[in-house]
Design a protein around this motif. Structure first.
Motif, PDB file in Angstrom:
ATOM      1  N   PRO A  14       0.800  -1.130  -0.019  1.00 59.24           N
ATOM      2  CA  PRO A  14      -0.026  -0.070  -0.074  1.00 59.24           C
ATOM      3  C   PRO A  14       0.962   1.156   0.045  1.00 59.24           C
ATOM      4  O   PRO A  14       1.841   1.348   0.605  1.00 59.24           O
ATOM      5  CB  PRO A  14      -0.885  -0.106   1.234  1.00 59.24           C
ATOM      6  CG  PRO A  14      -0.227  -1.492   1.957  1.00 59.24           C
ATOM      7  CD  PRO A  14       0.820  -2.077   1.139  1.00 59.24           C
ATOM      8  N   VAL A  15       0.460   2.533  -0.525  1.00 61.76           N
ATOM      9  CA  VAL A  15       1.110   3.504  -0.796  1.00 61.76           C
ATOM     10  C   VAL A  15       0.671   4.276   0.356  1.00 61.76           C
ATOM     11  O   VAL A  15      -0.336   4.627   0.948  1.00 61.76           O
ATOM     12  CB  VAL A  15       0.664   4.263  -1.898  1.00 61.76           C
ATOM     13  CG1 VAL A  15       1.177   5.874  -1.867  1.00 61.76           C
ATOM     14  CG2 VAL A  15       1.004   3.667  -3.233  1.00 61.76           C
ATOM     15  N   PRO A  16       1.700   4.723   1.366  1.00 61.54           N
ATOM     16  CA  PRO A  16       1.363   5.679   2.551  1.00 61.54           C
ATOM     17  C   PRO A  16       0.787   6.836   2.172  1.00 61.54           C
ATOM     18  O   PRO A  16       0.990   7.537   1.201  1.00 61.54           O
ATOM     19  CB  PRO A  16       2.827   5.888   3.231  1.00 61.54           C
ATOM     20  CG  PRO A  16       3.755   4.965   2.539  1.00 61.54           C
ATOM     21  CD  PRO A  16       3.110   4.596   1.198  1.00 61.54           C
ATOM     22  N   ALA A  17      -0.123   7.293   3.132  1.00 64.71           N
ATOM     23  CA  ALA A  17      -0.823   8.795   2.997  1.00 64.71           C
ATOM     24  C   ALA A  17       0.375   9.590   3.308  1.00 64.71           C
ATOM     25  O   ALA A  17       1.072   9.433   4.084  1.00 64.71           O
ATOM     26  CB  ALA A  17      -2.007   8.673   3.842  1.00 64.71           C
ATOM     27  N   VAL A  18       0.237  10.664   2.754  1.00 68.49           N
ATOM     28  CA  VAL A  18       1.133  11.890   3.053  1.00 68.49           C
ATOM     29  C   VAL A  18       0.454  13.033   3.777  1.00 68.49           C
ATOM     30  O   VAL A  18      -0.272  13.541   3.449  1.00 68.49           O
ATOM     31  CB  VAL A  18       1.846  12.297   1.596  1.00 68.49           C
ATOM     32  CG1 VAL A  18       2.966  13.376   1.867  1.00 68.49           C
ATOM     33  CG2 VAL A  18       2.595  11.256   0.807  1.00 68.49           C
ATOM     34  N   VAL A  19       1.193  13.181   4.787  1.00 71.83           N
ATOM     35  CA  VAL A  19       0.658  14.258   5.720  1.00 71.83           C
ATOM     36  C   VAL A  19       1.905  15.387   5.945  1.00 71.83           C
ATOM     37  O   VAL A  19       3.039  14.731   6.015  1.00 71.83           O
ATOM     38  CB  VAL A  19       0.586  13.574   7.365  1.00 71.83           C
ATOM     39  CG1 VAL A  19       0.265  14.767   8.215  1.00 71.83           C
ATOM     40  CG2 VAL A  19      -0.728  12.745   7.146  1.00 71.83           C
ATOM     41  N   LEU A  20       1.437  16.550   5.996  1.00 75.39           N
ATOM     42  CA  LEU A  20       2.630  17.442   6.270  1.00 75.39           C
ATOM     43  C   LEU A  20       1.982  18.327   7.498  1.00 75.39           C
ATOM     44  O   LEU A  20       0.829  18.817   7.156  1.00 75.39           O
ATOM     45  CB  LEU A  20       2.972  18.269   4.968  1.00 75.39           C
ATOM     46  CG  LEU A  20       3.304  19.826   5.172  1.00 75.39           C
ATOM     47  CD1 LEU A  20       5.000  19.562   5.680  1.00 75.39           C
ATOM     48  CD2 LEU A  20       3.495  20.598   3.909  1.00 75.39           C
ATOM     49  N   ASP A  21       2.788  18.259   8.438  1.00 77.19           N
ATOM     50  CA  ASP A  21       2.626  19.129   9.715  1.00 77.19           C
ATOM     51  C   ASP A  21       3.348  20.485   9.554  1.00 77.19           C
ATOM     52  O   ASP A  21       4.503  20.397   9.926  1.00 77.19           O
ATOM     53  CB  ASP A  21       2.858  18.620  10.882  1.00 77.19           C
ATOM     54  CG  ASP A  21       2.154  19.106  12.093  1.00 77.19           C
ATOM     55  OD1 ASP A  21       1.628  20.395  11.953  1.00 77.19           O
ATOM     56  OD2 ASP A  21       2.572  18.764  13.142  1.00 77.19           O
ATOM     57  N   LEU A  22       2.463  21.752   9.000  1.00 77.34           N
ATOM     58  CA  LEU A  22       3.558  22.965   8.982  1.00 77.34           C
ATOM     59  C   LEU A  22       3.217  23.661  10.080  1.00 77.34           C
ATOM     60  O   LEU A  22       2.086  23.718  10.520  1.00 77.34           O
ATOM     61  CB  LEU A  22       2.675  23.553   7.686  1.00 77.34           C
ATOM     62  CG  LEU A  22       3.960  24.451   6.687  1.00 77.34           C
ATOM     63  CD1 LEU A  22       5.071  23.647   6.255  1.00 77.34           C
ATOM     64  CD2 LEU A  22       2.980  25.056   5.510  1.00 77.34           C
ATOM     65  N   CYS A  23       4.296  24.477  10.374  1.00 74.25           N
ATOM     66  CA  CYS A  23       4.418  25.317  11.586  1.00 74.25           C
ATOM     67  C   CYS A  23       4.193  24.255  12.887  1.00 74.25           C
ATOM     68  O   CYS A  23       3.186  24.520  13.552  1.00 74.25           O
ATOM     69  CB  CYS A  23       3.062  26.223  11.792  1.00 74.25           C
ATOM     70  SG  CYS A  23       3.247  27.513  10.517  1.00 74.25           S
ATOM     71  N   CYS A  24       4.908  23.145  12.776  1.00 77.41           N
ATOM     72  CA  CYS A  24       4.454  22.075  13.689  1.00 77.41           C
ATOM     73  C   CYS A  24       4.949  21.948  15.032  1.00 77.41           C
ATOM     74  O   CYS A  24       4.653  21.322  15.892  1.00 77.41           O
ATOM     75  CB  CYS A  24       5.494  20.975  13.004  1.00 77.41           C
ATOM     76  SG  CYS A  24       7.068  20.914  13.201  1.00 77.41           S
ATOM     77  N   GLY A  25       5.693  23.261  15.527  1.00 77.38           N
ATOM     78  CA  GLY A  25       6.063  23.332  16.805  1.00 77.38           C
ATOM     79  C   GLY A  25       6.863  21.950  17.310  1.00 77.38           C
ATOM     80  O   GLY A  25       7.692  21.498  16.565  1.00 77.38           O
ATOM     81  N   CYS A  26       6.446  21.338  18.351  1.00 79.66           N
ATOM     82  CA  CYS A  26       7.197  20.323  18.876  1.00 79.66           C
ATOM     83  C   CYS A  26       6.794  18.922  18.086  1.00 79.66           C
ATOM     84  O   CYS A  26       7.284  18.212  18.420  1.00 79.66           O
ATOM     85  CB  CYS A  26       6.722  19.993  20.365  1.00 79.66           C
ATOM     86  SG  CYS A  26       5.188  19.460  20.774  1.00 79.66           S
ATOM     87  N   GLY A  27       5.595  19.170  17.168  1.00 82.45           N
ATOM     88  CA  GLY A  27       5.545  18.029  16.306  1.00 82.45           C
ATOM     89  C   GLY A  27       4.266  17.096  16.998  1.00 82.45           C
ATOM     90  O   GLY A  27       4.071  15.947  16.219  1.00 82.45           O
ATOM     91  N   ALA A  28       3.620  17.602  18.043  1.00 86.29           N
ATOM     92  CA  ALA A  28       2.534  16.590  18.541  1.00 86.29           C
ATOM     93  C   ALA A  28       1.384  16.307  17.723  1.00 86.29           C
ATOM     94  O   ALA A  28       0.842  15.312  17.578  1.00 86.29           O
ATOM     95  CB  ALA A  28       1.970  17.443  19.857  1.00 86.29           C
ATOM     96  N   VAL A  29       0.870  17.601  17.076  1.00 86.51           N
ATOM     97  CA  VAL A  29      -0.224  17.204  16.166  1.00 86.51           C
ATOM     98  C   VAL A  29      -0.268  16.296  14.833  1.00 86.51           C
ATOM     99  O   VAL A  29      -0.649  15.396  14.716  1.00 86.51           O
ATOM    100  CB  VAL A  29      -0.898  18.623  15.616  1.00 86.51           C
ATOM    101  CG1 VAL A  29      -1.934  18.494  14.619  1.00 86.51           C
ATOM    102  CG2 VAL A  29      -1.113  19.821  16.705  1.00 86.51           C
ATOM    103  N   GLY A  30       1.141  16.416  14.192  1.00 83.80           N
ATOM    104  CA  GLY A  30       1.348  15.525  13.077  1.00 83.80           C
ATOM    105  C   GLY A  30       1.585  14.163  13.689  1.00 83.80           C
ATOM    106  O   GLY A  30       1.200  13.072  13.009  1.00 83.80           O
ATOM    107  N   GLY A  31       2.378  14.120  14.861  1.00 84.18           N
ATOM    108  CA  GLY A  31       2.580  12.583  15.284  1.00 84.18           C
ATOM    109  C   GLY A  31       1.347  12.024  15.831  1.00 84.18           C
ATOM    110  O   GLY A  31       1.114  10.941  15.749  1.00 84.18           O
ATOM    111  N   ALA A  32       0.415  12.861  16.335  1.00 83.16           N
ATOM    112  CA  ALA A  32      -0.723  12.093  16.749  1.00 83.16           C
ATOM    113  C   ALA A  32      -1.538  11.734  15.685  1.00 83.16           C
ATOM    114  O   ALA A  32      -2.327  10.727  15.793  1.00 83.16           O
ATOM    115  CB  ALA A  32      -1.635  13.148  17.599  1.00 83.16           C
ATOM    116  N   LEU A  33      -1.753  12.342  14.781  1.00 84.39           N
ATOM    117  CA  LEU A  33      -2.305  11.982  13.573  1.00 84.39           C
ATOM    118  C   LEU A  33      -1.676  10.594  12.810  1.00 84.39           C
ATOM    119  O   LEU A  33      -2.554   9.859  12.363  1.00 84.39           O
ATOM    120  CB  LEU A  33      -2.317  13.127  12.275  1.00 84.39           C
ATOM    121  CG  LEU A  33      -3.054  12.697  10.952  1.00 84.39           C
ATOM    122  CD1 LEU A  33      -4.551  12.236  10.965  1.00 84.39           C
ATOM    123  CD2 LEU A  33      -3.097  13.880  10.137  1.00 84.39           C
TER     124      LEU A  33
END
Ligand SMILES: C[S@@+](CC[C@H](N)C(=O)[O-])C[C@H]1O[C@@H](n2cnc3c(N)ncnc32)[C@H](O)[C@@H]1O
Length: 300
Positions: free
Chosen positions: A105-124
């Motif tokens: 399967p092709v992974p979905a691509v997520v970009l967390d821009l203005c990520c700060g500590c990265g929690a939002v992208g990491g949680a997603l």
């Protein structure tokens, strides 16, 4: 020790003094320490002194909770707010459900821009994985202090962290591939920065808070540059305040994106705007965080 600690925190203005005392005691607890309760007294005193002097609890503890997980934060970094869990939830609902190109399967691509500590992208990423969807996560921020924490947080999950202004540090190969572009940019109007709680005003970097005259300067830039990075049908998700929905929706439309608004369940209480928070952010105030997200989707 605990009763005195609670009294000291309360007299310093900590509303959730009991909860904070328990967290600080935990942070100073060393299993091997000689003290009867395992608490290193000197370490505890150092932590409490910082908290009583007004540092955010999360900076003192070295972590903030988001989506049921602790994420590394520290001095000079924006503390993730529980209301941003709405970005995670909405993003998870918009991810393609994998397997579109057959195995593997092709992974979905997520970009967390203005990520700060990265929690939002990491949680997603973790939410997607829990649902069986693989994610290629990129997280990016202007501030190297923030991205150092993002490396700690999302590096072990396989996330790739970039440092620089908005899209500038991203690899060109990401163009046209982003399925979900998360963006919790600074969105406090410059004129209202002085009304923020002192914990934010004095301890979080102004670049993490100041969104310009109407609060949407960075959001406008992100929306204006987003389309070439989005995959067909991909979405930009921005967190905004209650008074910014109409303007943010217009920004999405002007960028050629189809706009929609998602409101968190507890939006009406206990806060109106991030710059008018009634409750301090962080672990003891976890309930009813609300949130407000405007999405902009690229046509297929
Ligand atoms: C409100 S904080 C949000 C951080 C993170 N998304 C979160 O929810 O915890 C905004 C972040 O945007 C970053 N930022 C501000 N202007 C930026 C720019 N031009 N390019 C990249 N990042 C920027 C700040 O450094 C800060 O970390």
């Amino acid at each position: 020790m605990a009763a005195g600690l609670v009294a000291r925190l309360r007299s310093a203005g900590c509303v959730f003094a009991e909860d904070e005392a328990a967290l600080l005691l935990d942070a100073a607890r060393l299993p091997e320490a000689g003290a009867p309760d395992g608490v290193d007294g000197a370490a505890l005193e150092a932590l409490v002194a910082r908290r009583v002097a007004g540092e955010p609890l999360e900076h003192v503890l070295g972590w903030a909770e988001l989506a049921g997980r602790r994420w590394s934060v520290g001095p000079g970094v924006f503390v993730p707010r529980r209301r941003s869990e709405l970005l995670v939830d909405v993003g998870a609902g918009l991810l393609p459900t994998g397997g579109t190109a057959g195995p593997p399967p092709v992974p979905a691509v997520v970009l967390d821009l203005c990520c700060g500590c990265g929690a939002v992208g990491g949680a997603l990423l973790l939410a997607a994985r829990a649902g069986g969807t693989a994610v290629e996560l990129h997280a990016s921020d202007l501030d190297p202090v923030a991205t150092a924490h993002a490396v700690t947080n999302v590096g072990p999950l396989g996330g790739i962290v970039h440092t620089g202004d908005l899209f500038a540090p991203l690899p060109p190969g990401l163009r046209g591939r982003v399925d979900v572009l998360l963006c919790h940019a600074p969105y406090v109007p410059t004129g209202t920065l002085r009304t923020l709680p002192p914990e934010a005003r004095e301890h979080e970097p102004v670049v993490a808070l100041d969104g310009g005259d109407d609060g949407l300067d960075v959001v406008r830039r992100v929306a204006g540059e987003a389309a070439p990075w989005l995959a067909p049908g991909g979405s930009l998700l921005v967190e905004v305040g209650a008074g910014q929905v109409e303007a943010a929706t217009a920004v999405m439309r002007a960028a050629g994106l189809t706009a929609a608004v998602v409101r968190g369940a507890a939006e009406d209480e206990p806060w109106d705007e991030p710059w008018d928070e009634r409750a301090a952010p962080g672990p003891p105030t976890a309930d009813g965080a609300g949130g407000l997200v405007v999405t902009g989707t690229l046509p297929r």
